[in-house]
Enzyme design. Structure first.
Site, PDB file in Angstrom:
ATOM      1  N   MET A  29       0.848  -1.192   0.000  1.00 18.47           N
ATOM      2  CA  MET A  29       0.000   0.000   0.000  1.00 18.47           C
ATOM      3  C   MET A  29       0.888   1.249   0.000  1.00 18.47           C
ATOM      4  O   MET A  29       0.453   2.342   0.373  1.00 18.47           O
ATOM      5  CB  MET A  29      -0.941  -0.007   1.203  1.00 18.47           C
ATOM      6  CG  MET A  29      -1.910  -1.190   1.150  1.00 18.47           C
ATOM      7  SD  MET A  29      -3.458  -0.896   2.010  1.00 18.47           S
ATOM      8  CE  MET A  29      -2.893  -0.590   3.660  1.00 18.47           C
ATOM      9  N   LEU A  32       6.693   2.976   1.462  1.00 20.11           N
ATOM     10  CA  LEU A  32       7.612   1.835   1.553  1.00 20.11           C
ATOM     11  C   LEU A  32       8.733   2.099   2.552  1.00 20.11           C
ATOM     12  O   LEU A  32       9.267   3.204   2.645  1.00 20.11           O
ATOM     13  CB  LEU A  32       8.205   1.546   0.172  1.00 20.11           C
ATOM     14  CG  LEU A  32       7.192   1.262  -0.946  1.00 20.11           C
ATOM     15  CD1 LEU A  32       7.910   0.924  -2.251  1.00 20.11           C
ATOM     16  CD2 LEU A  32       6.229   0.136  -0.570  1.00 20.11           C
ATOM     17  N   HIS A  33       9.076   1.053   3.296  1.00 21.13           N
ATOM     18  CA  HIS A  33      10.163   1.137   4.270  1.00 21.13           C
ATOM     19  C   HIS A  33      11.073  -0.081   4.084  1.00 21.13           C
ATOM     20  O   HIS A  33      10.879  -0.867   3.137  1.00 21.13           O
ATOM     21  CB  HIS A  33       9.593   1.215   5.694  1.00 21.13           C
ATOM     22  CG  HIS A  33       8.565   0.159   5.989  1.00 21.13           C
ATOM     23  ND1 HIS A  33       8.866  -1.184   5.986  1.00 21.13           N
ATOM     24  CD2 HIS A  33       7.242   0.251   6.278  1.00 21.13           C
ATOM     25  CE1 HIS A  33       7.772  -1.870   6.279  1.00 21.13           C
ATOM     26  NE2 HIS A  33       6.772  -1.029   6.441  1.00 21.13           N
ATOM     27  N   GLY A  35      11.204  -2.831   5.439  1.00 20.23           N
ATOM     28  CA  GLY A  35      10.510  -4.128   5.385  1.00 20.23           C
ATOM     29  C   GLY A  35      10.086  -4.437   3.960  1.00 20.23           C
ATOM     30  O   GLY A  35      10.348  -5.524   3.428  1.00 20.23           O
ATOM     31  N   HIS A  36       9.467  -3.446   3.303  1.00 24.02           N
ATOM     32  CA  HIS A  36       9.081  -3.631   1.897  1.00 24.02           C
ATOM     33  C   HIS A  36      10.329  -3.850   1.038  1.00 24.02           C
ATOM     34  O   HIS A  36      10.328  -4.670   0.129  1.00 24.02           O
ATOM     35  CB  HIS A  36       8.359  -2.388   1.372  1.00 24.02           C
ATOM     36  CG  HIS A  36       7.066  -2.091   2.058  1.00 24.02           C
ATOM     37  ND1 HIS A  36       6.882  -0.995   2.848  1.00 24.02           N
ATOM     38  CD2 HIS A  36       5.876  -2.758   2.060  1.00 24.02           C
ATOM     39  CE1 HIS A  36       5.640  -0.975   3.301  1.00 24.02           C
ATOM     40  NE2 HIS A  36       5.013  -2.033   2.857  1.00 24.02           N
ATOM     41  N   GLN A  60     -10.264  -2.517   2.229  1.00 24.04           N
ATOM     42  CA  GLN A  60      -9.759  -3.257   3.393  1.00 24.04           C
ATOM     43  C   GLN A  60      -9.711  -2.374   4.645  1.00 24.04           C
ATOM     44  O   GLN A  60      -9.265  -2.831   5.695  1.00 24.04           O
ATOM     45  CB  GLN A  60      -8.406  -3.901   3.106  1.00 24.04           C
ATOM     46  CG  GLN A  60      -7.235  -2.948   2.953  1.00 24.04           C
ATOM     47  CD  GLN A  60      -5.969  -3.683   2.576  1.00 24.04           C
ATOM     48  OE1 GLN A  60      -5.799  -4.083   1.433  1.00 24.04           O
ATOM     49  NE2 GLN A  60      -5.066  -3.874   3.526  1.00 24.04           N
ATOM     50  N   GLY A 153       5.137 -10.171   3.783  1.00 19.07           N
ATOM     51  CA  GLY A 153       5.898 -10.123   5.028  1.00 19.07           C
ATOM     52  C   GLY A 153       5.208 -10.898   6.140  1.00 19.07           C
ATOM     53  O   GLY A 153       3.971 -10.936   6.224  1.00 19.07           O
ATOM     54  N   GLN A 159      -2.603 -12.307   7.739  1.00 17.41           N
ATOM     55  CA  GLN A 159      -2.842 -12.016   6.321  1.00 17.41           C
ATOM     56  C   GLN A 159      -2.155 -13.056   5.439  1.00 17.41           C
ATOM     57  O   GLN A 159      -2.741 -13.590   4.495  1.00 17.41           O
ATOM     58  CB  GLN A 159      -2.323 -10.611   6.006  1.00 17.41           C
ATOM     59  CG  GLN A 159      -2.215 -10.292   4.527  1.00 17.41           C
ATOM     60  CD  GLN A 159      -1.844  -8.849   4.272  1.00 17.41           C
ATOM     61  OE1 GLN A 159      -2.672  -7.973   4.386  1.00 17.41           O
ATOM     62  NE2 GLN A 159      -0.606  -8.578   3.893  1.00 17.41           N
ATOM     63  N   ARG A 193       2.564   2.364   9.517  1.00 14.96           N
ATOM     64  CA  ARG A 193       1.802   3.088  10.542  1.00 14.96           C
ATOM     65  C   ARG A 193       2.692   3.591  11.685  1.00 14.96           C
ATOM     66  O   ARG A 193       2.225   4.363  12.511  1.00 14.96           O
ATOM     67  CB  ARG A 193       0.662   2.217  11.074  1.00 14.96           C
ATOM     68  CG  ARG A 193      -0.437   2.011  10.048  1.00 14.96           C
ATOM     69  CD  ARG A 193      -1.670   1.356  10.626  1.00 14.96           C
ATOM     70  NE  ARG A 193      -2.804   1.438   9.732  1.00 14.96           N
ATOM     71  CZ  ARG A 193      -3.201   0.459   8.897  1.00 14.96           C
ATOM     72  NH1 ARG A 193      -2.552  -0.675   8.852  1.00 14.96           N
ATOM     73  NH2 ARG A 193      -4.244   0.632   8.113  1.00 14.96           N
TER      74      ARG A 193
HETATM   75  O1  PAF Z   1      -0.099  -5.823   3.516  1.00 15.03           O
HETATM   76  C1  PAF Z   1      -0.515  -4.877   2.807  1.00 15.03           C
HETATM   77  O2  PAF Z   1       0.143  -3.862   2.608  1.00 15.03           O
HETATM   78  C2  PAF Z   1      -1.895  -4.994   2.163  1.00 15.03           C
HETATM   79  O3  PAF Z   1      -2.791  -5.637   3.002  1.00 15.03           O
HETATM   80  C3  PAF Z   1      -1.856  -5.670   0.775  1.00 15.03           C
HETATM   81  C4  PAF Z   1      -1.402  -7.098   0.855  1.00 15.03           C
HETATM   82  C5  PAF Z   1      -0.930  -4.890  -0.139  1.00 15.03           C
HETATM   83  C6  PAF Z   1      -3.249  -5.645   0.163  1.00 15.03           C
HETATM   84  O4  PAF Z   1      -3.720  -4.357  -0.009  1.00 15.03           O
END
Ligand code: PAF
Length: 283
Positions: A29, A32-33, A35-36, A60, A153, A159, A193
């Site tokens: 989403m 980005l940090h 972790g991404h 979501q 992750g 999730q 967050r």
């Molecule tokens: O983990 C996230 O950032 C979101 O839930 C995802 C998997 C990109 C779906 O919008």
């Protein structure tokens, strides 16, 4: 290269597939940090081509959550992706993903609904409908990009388990690659967050990893009784922490554990002010 439309992504991926190249997808989403970054690096290492999706998925977010204030930093995200070697950032608008007028209720939109057993616990309990939104958008991204591999992750472990289940149940031809949690030097698990926390709250947030690491240390010393392990958490909590859950569940099935074992994952969610933080650890 940033692409905003489904058609452009499809065209590019089609070319790659014709050349016999493998494609990795890192769904995000944005904001980005590191972790991404680790997910993107994994994809770049494993796959010939990498697509990073950046989409703040409205369906979501539950009513009253942070959809409007969720950080949107596409330029910085693009820089990071290019530095790490991703080939495409797919950054669609809500309209591109959900259509004109984008009426997002399930009266009008086809949703992918994950099984109740997996959803009616941990984050799913307070975030009703959240995983419907996640599964729906991830399924759409899989259909759009048709990746060979997709990278998620372990920070969002529930999730990850739910997405694996969806892929298995719906026979989606993609391999899910789980990637370890990345932490700040302080031990705080990275999350977009964390940006909402002030310095004082960042200090309180360290309780999550202290609790989890201490539980792991106690388990390693031989304590298997879950109530006893839970008890060890309370000295780390004060009036600034609102503990939402501390659960010991099977790492693959999310079944409740009677006593802790090597396939137990400990999940924690704590609210600090308005900021809800999650973390987890494998025993
Ligand atoms: O983990 C996230 O950032 C979101 O839930 C995802 C998997 C990109 C779906 O919008």
């Amino acid at each position: 290269m940033i692409l905003h439309t489904i058609a452009e992504v499809r065209e590019q991926v089609k070319k790659w597939k014709k050349e016999g190249l493998t494609v990795g997808l890192v769904p995000t989403m944005g904001a980005l940090h590191a972790g991404h970054r680790s997910l993107i690096e994994k994809s770049v290492e494993k796959c010939d081509k990498t697509v990073v999706s950046v989409f703040v998925n409205p369906i979501q977010f539950c009513p009253g959550e942070d959809l409007d204030k969720y950080p949107r930093t596409l330029n910085e995200d693009n820089e990071l992706c290019e530095k790490v070697g991703a080939d495409i950032i797919f950054a669609p608008s809500p309209k591109e993903m959900y259509g004109e007028g984008h009426i997002l209720s399930n009266d009008f939109l086809t949703y992918v609904i994950p099984p109740y057993f997996y959803v009616n616990k941990l984050c799913g309990k307070s975030r009703v409908g959240h995983f419907d939104g996640v599964c729906t958008v991830v399924n759409k991204l899989f259909n759009i990009v048709q990746p060979d591999f997709a990278f998620f992750g372990q920070k969002d472990a529930q999730q990850l388990i739910i997405i694996r289940k969806m892929v298995k149940d719906l026979n989606i031809p993609v391999e899910i690659i789980p990637c370890p949690i990345v932490r700040e030097e302080s031990g705080l698990a990275l999350s977009s967050r964390n940006k909402y926390l002030n310095n004082e709250q960042k200090g309180y947030a360290l309780a999550l990893r202290k609790i989890l690491f201490n539980i792991k240390a106690c388990y390693d010393k031989g304590i298997k009784d879950i109530e006893a392990l839970k008890e060890t958490a309370y000295p780390y909590l004060n009036e600034h922490h609102n503990l939402e859950y501390l659960e010991f569940l099977d790492a693959d099935t999310l079944d409740e554990k009677k006593s802790a074992d090597d396939n137990t994952r400990v999940f924690i969610a704590v609210k600090i002010g308005d900021v809800r933080l999650i973390d987890n650890i494998m025993l």
